[in-house]
Design a protein around this motif. Structure first.
Motif, PDB file in Angstrom:
ATOM      1  N   GLU A   7      46.038  40.105  36.422  1.00 52.27           N
ATOM      2  CA  GLU A   7      47.441  40.370  36.766  1.00 52.27           C
ATOM      3  C   GLU A   7      47.624  40.434  38.279  1.00 52.27           C
ATOM      4  OE1 GLU A   7      48.757  42.985  32.809  1.00 52.27           O
ATOM      5  OE2 GLU A   7      48.043  43.996  34.618  1.00 52.27           O
ATOM      6  N   LYS A  46      47.914  37.103  40.078  1.00 53.04           N
ATOM      7  CA  LYS A  46      49.191  36.395  39.966  1.00 53.04           C
ATOM      8  C   LYS A  46      50.139  36.767  41.098  1.00 53.04           C
ATOM      9  CE  LYS A  46      48.941  36.003  34.926  1.00 53.04           C
ATOM     10  NZ  LYS A  46      49.544  36.410  33.620  1.00 53.04           N
ATOM     11  N   GLN A  47      49.840  37.883  41.783  1.00 47.60           N
ATOM     12  CA  GLN A  47      50.731  38.377  42.827  1.00 47.60           C
ATOM     13  C   GLN A  47      50.201  38.176  44.236  1.00 47.60           C
ATOM     14  OE1 GLN A  47      51.379  42.512  41.710  1.00 47.60           O
ATOM     15  NE2 GLN A  47      53.139  41.930  40.443  1.00 47.60           N
ATOM     16  N   ASN A  59      41.560  32.206  44.983  1.00 47.87           N
ATOM     17  CA  ASN A  59      42.326  33.424  44.699  1.00 47.87           C
ATOM     18  C   ASN A  59      41.607  34.691  45.158  1.00 47.87           C
ATOM     19  OD1 ASN A  59      42.786  31.372  42.247  1.00 47.87           O
ATOM     20  ND2 ASN A  59      44.679  32.446  42.666  1.00 47.87           N
TER      21      ASN A  59
END
Length: 301
Positions: free
Chosen positions: A7, A10-11, A275
């Motif tokens: 999660e 994703k930010q 990422n």
């Protein structure tokens, strides 16, 4: 409630820690001794290393359990303390965050033998060893299992399956690549290309595809492989390159890349789709700090 690792990705882009082995040796670990046993005998030294990485900006800390499998601990005479060593590793990494939000990645390193049919290690025995270690780390509350320094799709695949069977909330598959002699491409020691590794990770249900270590794997090379990963699969990408290319001094490989020089190519890795960015051989908390500065700028844009 804290977001899961996936999660969070994703930010924003995250920063992982750096080398552990060289830091342990600087703290007094003798060459050839079992660094994982320090989770029990010298937990304060392991904690200090990991706390330094947190203070330098690491969002993710990898547990000091790289050689914490039954097969590896047996060689050092510590197999009877497998559960305690791995669970202490998870607790120390969590403590390093000092109550702040962060992600503990439970580390599974190679088993030190080649799997059948190419080698002598039965796949069932390999899977049992990985699952045993992964289960100990999962029970201790890690946020993910990271399977590091893999060179074959067979062992990496077995390890992913074992981690999933152990209930890992997130599985990261990380391979080690060597730079070709003509310096044009990367491939593992067992001939695995980044594209094939990405396919394997997807086939076995890994959540993140990664790279760490390898001969000639610097931040520039990490950007190259990250782009290949990104093109080959839809998984998030993690990179942990070495502190530049090694030089031979007194018959030992020495990494001399300065933190600022490593940071120069971090934007390339981010642009390629990385990422999570950390570092591997030869790196220090100063390298983590330099990476953090670049990632913060990227996250603000």
């Amino acid at each position: 409630m804290k977001k899961t690792l996936l999660e969070a990705l994703k930010q924003r882009r995250l920063v992982c820690d750096g080398a552990m082995g060289t830091q342990l040796m600087l703290a007094g670990l003798a060459n050839g001794d079992c660094g994982e046993a320090w989770n029990l005998s010298h937990p304060e030294r392991v904690l200090k290393i990991q706390r330094n990485y947190v203070e330098s900006g690491a969002d993710c800390i990898i547990t000091n359990t790289f050689g914490g499998s039954r097969l590896m601990l047996k060689r050092h005479g510590h197999v009877d303390h497998l559960l305690q060593i791995n669970q202490a590793g998870a607790r120390i990494a969590r403590e390093a965050f000092g109550g702040r939000e962060g992600y503990v990645l439970g580390d599974l390193g190679p088993l030190g033998a080649i799997l059948e049919p190419y080698g002598d290690l039965p796949q069932d025995e390999a899977r049992a060893a990985y699952e045993e270690q992964a289960r100990a780390l999962v029970e201790a509350g890690v946020d993910a299992i990271i399977i590091e320094t893999q060179t074959s799709v067979e062992e990496a695949g077995v390890a992913i399956q074992a981690a999933k069977a152990a209930g890992a909330p997130c599985v990261i598959a990380s391979l080690a690549y060597d730079l070709s002699q003509d310096k044009t491409f990367y491939v593992t020691m067992m001939g695995v290309t980044p594209e094939r590794a990405a396919e394997m990770a997807g086939e076995h249900g890994a959540d993140i595809i990664a790279l760490n270590c390898g001969t000639g794997m610097d931040m520039n090379g990490a950007a190259m492989v990250a782009a290949q990963y990104h093109a080959a699969c839809g998984l998030p990408v993690m990179v942990q390159p070495n502190a530049g290319l090694p030089v031979l001094e007194n018959m030992k490989a020495v990494y001399k890349q300065l933190p600022a020089d490593m940071a120069v190519h971090v934007p390339d890795a981010l642009a390629a789709g990385a990422n999570i960015i950390g570092s591997c051989c030869g790196s220090t908390p100063d390298h983590t700090r330099a990476i953090r500065g670049v990632v913060d700028k990227f996250n603000r844009t």
